[in-house]
Design an enzyme around this catalytic site. Structure first.
Site, PDB file in Angstrom:
ATOM      1  N   THR A   1      53.937 -24.545   6.157  1.00 45.63           N
ATOM      2  CA  THR A   1      55.080 -23.695   6.494  1.00 45.63           C
ATOM      3  C   THR A   1      55.420 -23.755   7.977  1.00 45.63           C
ATOM      4  OG1 THR A   1      53.746 -21.713   6.923  1.00 45.63           O
ATOM      5  CG2 THR A   1      54.426 -22.111   4.644  1.00 45.63           C
ATOM      6  N   ASP A   2      56.632 -23.267   8.285  1.00 43.43           N
ATOM      7  CA  ASP A   2      57.044 -23.134   9.679  1.00 43.43           C
ATOM      8  C   ASP A   2      56.647 -21.735  10.160  1.00 43.43           C
ATOM      9  OD1 ASP A   2      58.939 -21.376   8.585  1.00 43.43           O
ATOM     10  OD2 ASP A   2      60.591 -22.807   8.784  1.00 43.43           O
ATOM     11  N   ALA A   3      57.081 -21.351  11.359  1.00 45.04           N
ATOM     12  CA  ALA A   3      56.700 -20.065  11.940  1.00 45.04           C
ATOM     13  C   ALA A   3      57.176 -18.876  11.104  1.00 45.04           C
ATOM     14  CB  ALA A   3      57.244 -19.958  13.356  1.00 45.04           C
TER      15      ALA A   3
ATOM     16  N   GLY B   1      57.052 -18.817   7.862  1.00 44.50           N
ATOM     17  CA  GLY B   1      56.332 -18.817   6.597  1.00 44.50           C
ATOM     18  C   GLY B   1      57.065 -19.535   5.477  1.00 44.50           C
ATOM     19  N   ILE B   2      58.132 -20.271   5.817  1.00 45.20           N
ATOM     20  CA  ILE B   2      58.906 -21.038   4.832  1.00 45.20           C
ATOM     21  C   ILE B   2      58.434 -22.489   4.891  1.00 45.20           C
ATOM     22  CG2 ILE B   2      61.226 -21.838   4.216  1.00 45.20           C
ATOM     23  CD1 ILE B   2      62.293 -19.268   5.598  1.00 45.20           C
TER      24      ILE B   2
END
Length: 141
Positions: free
Chosen positions: A14-16, A18-19
């Protein structure tokens, strides 16, 4: 043949926010293809070790419909949708645990010998028979 490959989204996917970071869908399509080959009796590691054959990627595409989040449970449902002499197209549909489709994509791969210089060869008949969509039995991994 339809093969299901299931996993849980990890924090590192995930990215920052959370996706899931989009390149991970391509990584999972690659993993799903290798799971598909193993399910039809041709694990990539054995195929290469015994015959020096692999299935390099020629093209990939993915359409995103809904985001995946950290710890989502995902199933990638894979099936061969086109089968040519030396090349096949494998479809991958991504489903969340609730069976909602969140993405779909495909890969085009070539049956390739690496005995000398890489060269595409006709897919053997015994492999083709197992890949064919008409043999649509679901295998869960």
């Amino acid at each position: 043949m339809i093969v299901d490959y299931s996993f849980k989204v990890r924090w590192g996917d995930t990215d920052a926010a959370g996706i899931v970071f989009y390149p991970n869908f391509y990584k999972w399509m690659d993993e799903a293809t290798h799971e598909f080959l193993a399910a039809i009796g041709y694990p990539s590691s054995s195929l290469y070790a015994e015959q020096q054959v692999s299935v390099p990627l020629l093209e990939a595409n993915c359409q995103f419909k809904s985001p995946l989040l950290f710890e989502d449970k995902v199933t990638v449902r894979s099936t061969v949708v086109e089968l040519h002499s030396k090349v096949f197209k494998i479809s991958h549909k991504f489903f969340k645990e609730d069976e909602k489709m969140v993405a779909e994509g495909y890969e085009i791969r070539a049956w390739t010998s690496f005995k000398e210089k890489p060269k595409a060869y006709p897919i053997p008949n015994e492999v083709r028979e197992k890949m064919m969509p008409e043999n649509a039995e679901t295998v869960k991994n």
